[in-house]
Motif scaffolding. Structure first.
Motif, mmCIF file in Angstrom:
data_model
loop_
_atom_site.group_PDB
_atom_site.id
_atom_site.type_symbol
_atom_site.label_atom_id
_atom_site.label_comp_id
_atom_site.label_asym_id
_atom_site.label_seq_id
_atom_site.Cartn_x
_atom_site.Cartn_y
_atom_site.Cartn_z
ATOM 1 N N THR A 124 0.816 -1.204 0.000
ATOM 2 C CA THR A 124 0.000 0.000 0.000
ATOM 3 C C THR A 124 0.854 1.259 0.000
ATOM 4 O O THR A 124 0.447 2.270 -0.531
ATOM 5 C CB THR A 124 -0.957 0.021 1.206
ATOM 6 N N ALA A 125 2.032 1.202 0.591
ATOM 7 C CA ALA A 125 2.906 2.376 0.647
ATOM 8 C C ALA A 125 3.649 2.540 -0.673
ATOM 9 O O ALA A 125 3.934 1.566 -1.372
ATOM 10 C CB ALA A 125 3.912 2.230 1.789
ATOM 11 N N ASP A 126 3.924 3.770 -0.999
ATOM 12 C CA ASP A 126 4.725 4.038 -2.191
ATOM 13 C C ASP A 126 6.125 3.465 -2.012
ATOM 14 O O ASP A 126 6.634 3.359 -0.894
ATOM 15 C CB ASP A 126 4.847 5.549 -2.425
ATOM 16 N N ARG A 141 8.876 7.662 -7.843
ATOM 17 C CA ARG A 141 7.901 7.231 -6.833
ATOM 18 C C ARG A 141 6.971 6.254 -7.513
ATOM 19 O O ARG A 141 6.316 6.585 -8.504
ATOM 20 C CB ARG A 141 7.110 8.404 -6.259
ATOM 21 N N SER A 167 3.682 4.007 -7.184
ATOM 22 C CA SER A 167 2.495 3.999 -6.345
ATOM 23 C C SER A 167 1.383 3.187 -6.981
ATOM 24 O O SER A 167 1.402 2.910 -8.198
ATOM 25 C CB SER A 167 2.028 5.435 -6.090
#
Length: 182
Positions: free
Chosen positions: A2-4, A11, A13
């Motif tokens: 869920t986190a980048d 980044r 995502s």
């Protein structure tokens, strides 16, 4: 996931509905599809379906492609990561905006994708499935430690002279090779 995921310049995502228009623009750009023009998207529904496949991959396997943004500008510049093919191999893939080719972003993304695939299931091989005349993608595969393990005519390609290459991080079984050739 869920986190980048942050790399030095990117980044990575989870794709969102807000990404659809930009990802479609990238997927429809003929400059991005010079090595396989018949796969170019012509309808936003193709891109939406692709994004839905990514979501299913994340739900079932814990890993799927990401939206890729430049960290310095937060501009959405592409997509990529690993998806599971045939229950046997992680397939490393990416597509970057033509305006961002040649900057090493694909290699940076590929290293992050390999790391995440190995965390998700280290016993599954990672492969890159590409056409022979796409030397830039072959160089990325080689830079991240994949080696050529198979070469065959590209079944279904409208150009019968095109050859398909499979790069992998280890030798493949017949079942893994068959899954890589889906």
């Amino acid at each position: 996931m869920t986190a980048d995921i942050l790399t030095p310049r990117l980044r990575l995502s989870l794709p969102t509905a807000a990404d659809l228009d930009t990802l479609f623009a990238i997927s429809t750009d003929p400059r991005v599809w010079t090595h396989y023009p018949t796969l170019r998207h012509i309808d936003p529904e193709e891109t939406a379906s692709m994004m839905a496949r990514w979501e299913r991959s994340r739900e079932s396997e814990g890993l799927g492609p990401w939206s890729v943004r430049a960290r310095d500008t937060d501009e959405l510049i592409g997509y990529g990561g690993c998806t599971l093919l045939g229950g046997e191999v992680w397939n490393l893939g990416y597509r970057l905006s033509a305006d961002h080719h040649g900057r090493g972003y694909a290699t940076e993304l590929a290293f992050a994708a390999l790391e995440q695939a190995r965390l998700a299931d280290p016993d599954r091989p990672v492969i890159a499935y590409l056409v022979e005349h796409n030397r830039a993608s072959a160089r990325v595969a080689e830079k991240v430690g994949l080696a050529l393990v198979h070469r065959t005519p590209d079944a279904g390609n409208p150009d019968p002279s095109v050859w398909r290459l499979v790069y992998a991080d280890r030798p493949l079984t017949e079942a893994q090779l068959a899954a890589a050739s889906l």
